[in-house]
Scaffold this active site. Structure first.
Site, PDB file in Angstrom:
ATOM      1  N   GLN A 164       0.782  -1.233   0.000  1.00 22.56           N
ATOM      2  CA  GLN A 164       0.000   0.000   0.000  1.00 22.56           C
ATOM      3  C   GLN A 164       0.816   1.288   0.000  1.00 22.56           C
ATOM      4  O   GLN A 164       0.480   2.234  -0.686  1.00 22.56           O
ATOM      5  CB  GLN A 164      -0.932  -0.022   1.216  1.00 22.56           C
ATOM      6  CG  GLN A 164      -2.049   0.975   1.158  1.00 22.56           C
ATOM      7  CD  GLN A 164      -3.153   0.598   2.127  1.00 22.56           C
ATOM      8  OE1 GLN A 164      -3.980  -0.253   1.833  1.00 22.56           O
ATOM      9  NE2 GLN A 164      -3.165   1.216   3.278  1.00 22.56           N
ATOM     10  N   GLU A 206      -3.265   9.633  -0.749  1.00 21.85           N
ATOM     11  CA  GLU A 206      -2.406  10.274   0.245  1.00 21.85           C
ATOM     12  C   GLU A 206      -1.298  11.111  -0.378  1.00 21.85           C
ATOM     13  O   GLU A 206      -0.354  11.514   0.301  1.00 21.85           O
ATOM     14  CB  GLU A 206      -1.849   9.208   1.193  1.00 21.85           C
ATOM     15  CG  GLU A 206      -2.990   8.516   1.933  1.00 21.85           C
ATOM     16  CD  GLU A 206      -2.552   7.383   2.832  1.00 21.85           C
ATOM     17  OE1 GLU A 206      -1.349   7.082   2.864  1.00 21.85           O
ATOM     18  OE2 GLU A 206      -3.422   6.815   3.510  1.00 21.85           O
ATOM     19  N   LYS A 341      -3.820   6.257  15.479  1.00 21.88           N
ATOM     20  CA  LYS A 341      -4.833   6.928  14.662  1.00 21.88           C
ATOM     21  C   LYS A 341      -5.988   7.288  15.591  1.00 21.88           C
ATOM     22  O   LYS A 341      -6.659   6.390  16.108  1.00 21.88           O
ATOM     23  CB  LYS A 341      -5.335   6.002  13.550  1.00 21.88           C
ATOM     24  CG  LYS A 341      -4.301   5.704  12.470  1.00 21.88           C
ATOM     25  CD  LYS A 341      -4.850   4.666  11.515  1.00 21.88           C
ATOM     26  CE  LYS A 341      -3.930   4.446  10.326  1.00 21.88           C
ATOM     27  NZ  LYS A 341      -4.356   3.294   9.499  1.00 21.88           N
ATOM     28  N   LYS A 392       3.067  10.221  10.435  1.00 29.24           N
ATOM     29  CA  LYS A 392       2.786   9.683   9.106  1.00 29.24           C
ATOM     30  C   LYS A 392       1.587  10.457   8.590  1.00 29.24           C
ATOM     31  O   LYS A 392       0.474  10.268   9.074  1.00 29.24           O
ATOM     32  CB  LYS A 392       2.469   8.186   9.231  1.00 29.24           C
ATOM     33  CG  LYS A 392       2.104   7.518   7.927  1.00 29.24           C
ATOM     34  CD  LYS A 392       1.687   6.083   8.190  1.00 29.24           C
ATOM     35  CE  LYS A 392       1.203   5.441   6.905  1.00 29.24           C
ATOM     36  NZ  LYS A 392       0.653   4.106   7.123  1.00 29.24           N
TER      37      LYS A 392
END
Length: 432
Positions: A164, A206, A341, A392
């Site tokens: 990914q 992204e 997250k 990130k």
């Protein structure tokens, strides 16, 4: 005074993928406003807190969030009105109590998180502090080493690459602003290289490129070429970080990893471990996130035993920012880092608890965005407040990603001479 909650408003807005998401305004008695918008993910862990969607296929393909908005206005707001915005823990605990489910499926993590973050913003504003100062200790001064996504594959693109995210980490930079400059230079150099090779240079969710490369290895090869062509030394100035998101490749029935976007090859857990061990020898890889599937705990254990002393092994789908899963990982000595997250768990309080647990166990923590983002910059302040030293938040393109980097550049400027950038030293889980 004036720091008590007067009213909470909420609305449906649009994220970076054109899908609805929740935004909340927490208004204090003195008129202070705190506003926050929540992100959402494309590849999600099965144990994540539940993001409430309306399910009406005739509106936004069922992805509307009006139920979550109504939950804020009709359930959360009346209960929080009059409470002190300065007591984040109490506010978050009250919302968890109102929800009453283990995975926040009643009110929705998107409703709860929007209010949690907006409350912190309102409190900081009321006190005349920046969010990172309010949420952090007196020494909230560490700027993060960024993981910059420059090539997308898997579920984040439409190419022949199984993994990914291929990222770069400017571990040799002296300051955060240097780190951003170095990353941007490699990003632009990579664009030129891809273009010369005849590959498309459109970007994914992204902000990384999603070229139709011939293999997974080619992704690493072109990144190495870009690092060198930009004038840097791979592994010393800039290292590679991966998020293969192998839960997306794993077949729980056969217990094999299927390279479904490229060769259709099938690997056992042990073969997958050996695959990563070879890659770590071949390329300057410093970090692998979700190198094994979330349900493959045995595979994770083998991977950690094999290369956990050499590189950072990050649990994302494995831990879903949840202390109960992290505790299991720590006890089993599985992985050595956790991805943080906020929308996987749903409140700032629980996020802080997860980071605290990780740090105590010697695990590193990386604050992360999601593939569906907004202009909200809370995670930039959060990473400095938590002092995790790693973030990130996508590539060096797309405003939804750049917004976070720009906020960190502002924070670096505000901190002045006390700002610290630790580069490679952030990897305390392997720098023993």
């Amino acid at each position: 005074m004036g720091f008590h909650i007067y009213e909470i408003k909420a609305r449906q807005i649009i994220d970076s993928r054109g899908n609805p998401t929740v935004e909340a305004d927490v208004i204090l008695e003195d008129g202070t406003l705190g506003r926050a918008a929540v992100p959402s993910g494309a590849s999600t862990g099965t144990n994540e807190a539940v993001e409430l969607r309306d399910g009406d296929k005739s509106v936004y393909m069922g992805k509307g969030v009006l139920k979550a908005v109504e939950n804020i206005i009709n359930i959360i707001s009346p209960e929080l009105e009059g409470m002190s915005a300065l007591n984040q823990v109490e506010i978050d605990r009250k919302m968890l109590e109102l929800d009453g489910t283990p995975n926040k499926s009643k009110l929705g993590t998107n409703a709860i998180l929007a209010v949690s973050m907006a409350t912190a913003r309102a409190a900081a504003e009321h006190l005349g502090l920046k969010v990172y100062q309010y949420l952090g200790t007196y020494k909230a001064n560490i700027l993060p080493t960024p993981m910059c996504n420059i090539i997308n594959g898997g579920a984040h693109s439409d190419n022949s690459v199984d993994f990914q995210e291929f990222m770069i980490m400017p571990i040799g930079a002296k300051t955060f602003s240097d780190a951003i400059r170095m990353s941007a230079e490699v990003f632009h150099t990579l664009k030129s290289i891809l273009s010369k090779k005849g590959y498309a240079t459109s970007v994914g969710d992204e902000g990384g490129f999603a070229p139709n490369l011939k293999s997974n290895e080619e992704a690493c090869e072109v990144i190495m070429e870009a690092i060198k062509s930009a004038g840097y030394t791979p592994g010393t100035d800039i290292a590679i970080a991966l998020d293969p998101a192998t839960s997306e490749l794993y077949d729980p029935k056969t217990k094999k990893y299927v390279f479904k976007w490229s060769t259709k090859e099938e690997l056992t857990s042990q073969e997958m471990v050996e695959y990563w061990a070879k890659w770590v020898e071949k390329y300057p890889i410093i970090s692998i996130e979700d190198g094994m599937a979330e349900e493959d705990w045995d595979g994770w254990k083998k991977l950690t035993d094999k290369i956990g002393n050499k590189i950072q092994l990050v649990g994302d789908d494995l831990f879903v920012t949840n202390t109960s899963f992290l505790k299991k990982g720590i006890e089993m000595k599985v992985a050595n880092a956790i991805l943080i997250k906020v929308n996987q768990i749903g409140t700032l309080t629980e996020t802080f608890e997860a980071v605290e647990m990780a740090k105590k166990a010697g695990y590193t923590a990386i604050v992360s965005h999601r593939s569906g983002e907004t202009e909200d910059t809370t995670i930039a302040d959060l990473v400095v407040a938590l002092g995790t030293g790693q973030i990130k938040t996508g590539s060096l393109s797309r405003t939804d990603r750049i917004a976070k980097y720009n906020q960190l550049l502002r924070i670096e400027e505000e901190l002045g001479s006390i700002a610290e950038y630790h580069g490679k030293d952030v990897f305390y889980s392997i720098n023993k």
